[in-house]
Scaffold this motif. Sequence first.
Motif, PDB file in Angstrom:
ATOM      1  N   UNK A  67       6.340  64.338  67.595  1.00 28.75           N
ATOM      2  CA  UNK A  67       5.108  64.813  67.890  1.00 28.75           C
ATOM      3  C   UNK A  67       4.301  66.232  66.749  1.00 28.75           C
ATOM      4  N   UNK A  68       5.546  66.658  66.512  1.00 25.61           N
ATOM      5  CA  UNK A  68       5.631  67.477  65.841  1.00 25.61           C
ATOM      6  C   UNK A  68       5.294  67.270  64.247  1.00 25.61           C
TER       7      UNK A  68
ATOM      8  N   UNK B  25       1.058  80.909  67.551  1.00 25.06           N
ATOM      9  CA  UNK B  25       2.247  79.893  68.426  1.00 25.06           C
ATOM     10  C   UNK B  25       2.786  78.951  67.099  1.00 25.06           C
ATOM     11  N   UNK B  26       1.544  77.886  66.959  1.00 27.69           N
ATOM     12  CA  UNK B  26       1.902  77.201  65.955  1.00 27.69           C
ATOM     13  C   UNK B  26       2.565  76.839  64.225  1.00 27.69           C
TER      14      UNK B  26
ATOM     15  N   UNK C  18      -1.289  66.652  63.759  1.00 26.56           N
ATOM     16  CA  UNK C  18      -2.474  66.624  64.655  1.00 26.56           C
ATOM     17  C   UNK C  18      -1.846  67.992  65.657  1.00 26.56           C
TER      18      UNK C  18
ATOM     19  N   UNK D  25       5.394  77.920  64.805  1.00 25.41           N
ATOM     20  CA  UNK D  25       6.340  77.679  64.391  1.00 25.41           C
ATOM     21  C   UNK D  25       6.431  76.671  63.244  1.00 25.41           C
ATOM     22  N   UNK D  26       5.564  76.066  62.248  1.00 25.59           N
ATOM     23  CA  UNK D  26       5.823  75.601  61.607  1.00 25.59           C
ATOM     24  C   UNK D  26       5.762  76.850  60.108  1.00 25.59           C
TER      25      UNK D  26
ATOM     26  N   UNK E 193      -4.444  75.881  63.080  1.00 28.15           N
ATOM     27  CA  UNK E 193      -3.529  74.919  62.860  1.00 28.15           C
ATOM     28  C   UNK E 193      -4.094  74.209  61.545  1.00 28.15           C
TER      29      UNK E 193
END
Lengths: 265, 354
Positions: B72-73, B98-99, B77, B102-103, B150
């Motif tokens: 998924x990552x 958060x997203x 999406x 994470x990136x 995102x």
Amino acid sequence: MRKIAALFVGAWVVVVAFPYLWVLAASFKTQKELIDPRSFLFVPTLDNWREVVASGIGDSVVSSVIVGVATVTISALVAVPGAYAIARWRAGGEVARFGILLSEVLPPAVLVVPLFLFALNLGLRDTLAAVIASHLTFVLPVMTWFMVGFFDGVPRELEEQALVDGHGRIGAFVKVVLPQVLPGIGAAVIFGFVLSWNDLFYALILAGGNERTLPVAIASYNTFRGVELGQMAVAILISVVPVLIASFVVQKRLIRGISRGGLKV
Amino acid sequence: MASVRLEALAKWYGDVEAVKAIDLVVPDGQFTVLVGPSGCGKTSTLRMIAGLEEASGGRIFIDDRDVTKLPPKDRDTAMVFQNYALYPHMRVRDNIAFGLRARRVPDDEVRRRVVWAADLLDLGGLLDRKPGALSGGQQQRVAIGRAIVREPAVFLFDEPLSNLDAKLRVEMRTELLRIQRQLKATVVYVTHDQEEAMSLSDVMVVMREGRIAQQGPPAEVYARPDSEFVGAFIGSPAMNLLDGTVADGRLVAGVIIADVAPSDRGVVRVGIRPEEIVLASSIEADEPAVTFDATVELIEALGPRVVLSLVPPHGSPMTAVIEARSAAALREGATARMAVRHDALHVFPARHQD
């Protein structure tokens, strides 16, 4: 209605508190006063406390702490991922959920002989390592079962959201799932520690010599010359008070963990 | 933004085939809604696009990139779940960021984008709260905010409005559409609510039992349903469905008697949208239409329109929706002369199973 309830609760408090109060009083009594049931009034003495402290009870406390901490640390490291696997991935199917508790059903006497022989052959007899190993047999399953209930309570979507947001499985677990069950881990750790702290049977048989844990030390006041009730009372207080405090801290989560683990099948 | 293409995408759960080799193109920058009754495979399809379910067969492309096997990552999406799935232990600000974190987006860029999303969704005052302290509608906004910061290739929505009350649901619907237009976002949206599907979609995909029953612009699906199922599922009040027969190009279904295309024959079902049943006086004399008398059993006022429960002398009862103004003369229990234009008759082959 309220008065009747208060009366019942009051009566119950007396019943529950009485042994503690008796032990507390006993720790300040002389041996003579202890065997005289009419000694409601007495002059408190610290003799028992001096004796017990001088007898090296501190070493036993340290031993018990070492055993407890080591047992719950190893248990937590295994139980947390294990419980997650059972709760989220149905590892072991529905059987694992309750099957994990099977070892609790075994009478300790069944396990202690093989454990003793293991310890003997490995040269671990009368060491704390042997006691820790034996405690793992009942602390680890209980902590795992306990944690399953908490992992069940974490919505799957939270983890999936973290996956879509850009984490791998481990990242999602550590960043999102683990924080949700931290209170549960805390409760499980305290619960597991108390289980280990209270054990007499394994500790006595596997390390009853020099490396005595606190329950073994308490039992040793039951001597050939009779029971040293006053000193035993002091040792019991040293042993019981931390457990009492821990119980107050975890009681709510304890009930939650047990009911979750039990109900959600 | 990007387009999504599904090729023969299939999903099996044990022996159950939830999604049956569907082909679908989700156009770039458009709002595509998958709609259908529960168990039709719409959510499985969405979850396969997200990578949360593994496809049992077929392939998924996002902008010509085959993502079928990607975790998924790596699919770029963003998803909004029905229960919002906000991280309870983080403040709104950290939920949204958060997203990005994470990136490994740089901190000042994260701050800039969080502020941008908060402005767009009117979340300014809530950034330092925990999700537990927010209302359902506010949680929903945070979940959307977390998706839009995102700037993903595709937005995936899984019944995001189902947990809101009716009024808020309609408000959020408008807001979602506004944001989608503003960002020119590619959206795949799953719902079981046909009204939501109609109002939101550029492309409506009606699913049934793991297959796509019909797809197209919502107005077109509404006006020209391919099957009795689509006709009955889309539209409220529901389409009237009558049993009938066709012989020699002549349709007979209770009081509805009309000439139809000779391709239809035998036992059929006739669908008529409630708003296509009108007062006979309101159509021109030379329009090809069926007219019939029916007893007006009930009149339900909906404000600008009224719903009539009609009982014809024979055949099934029907529901009609007409303008409140023209219904002024109607009385419950009285007979009214009604009409249906020929082009409003939808003739479907009779279904055997149900």
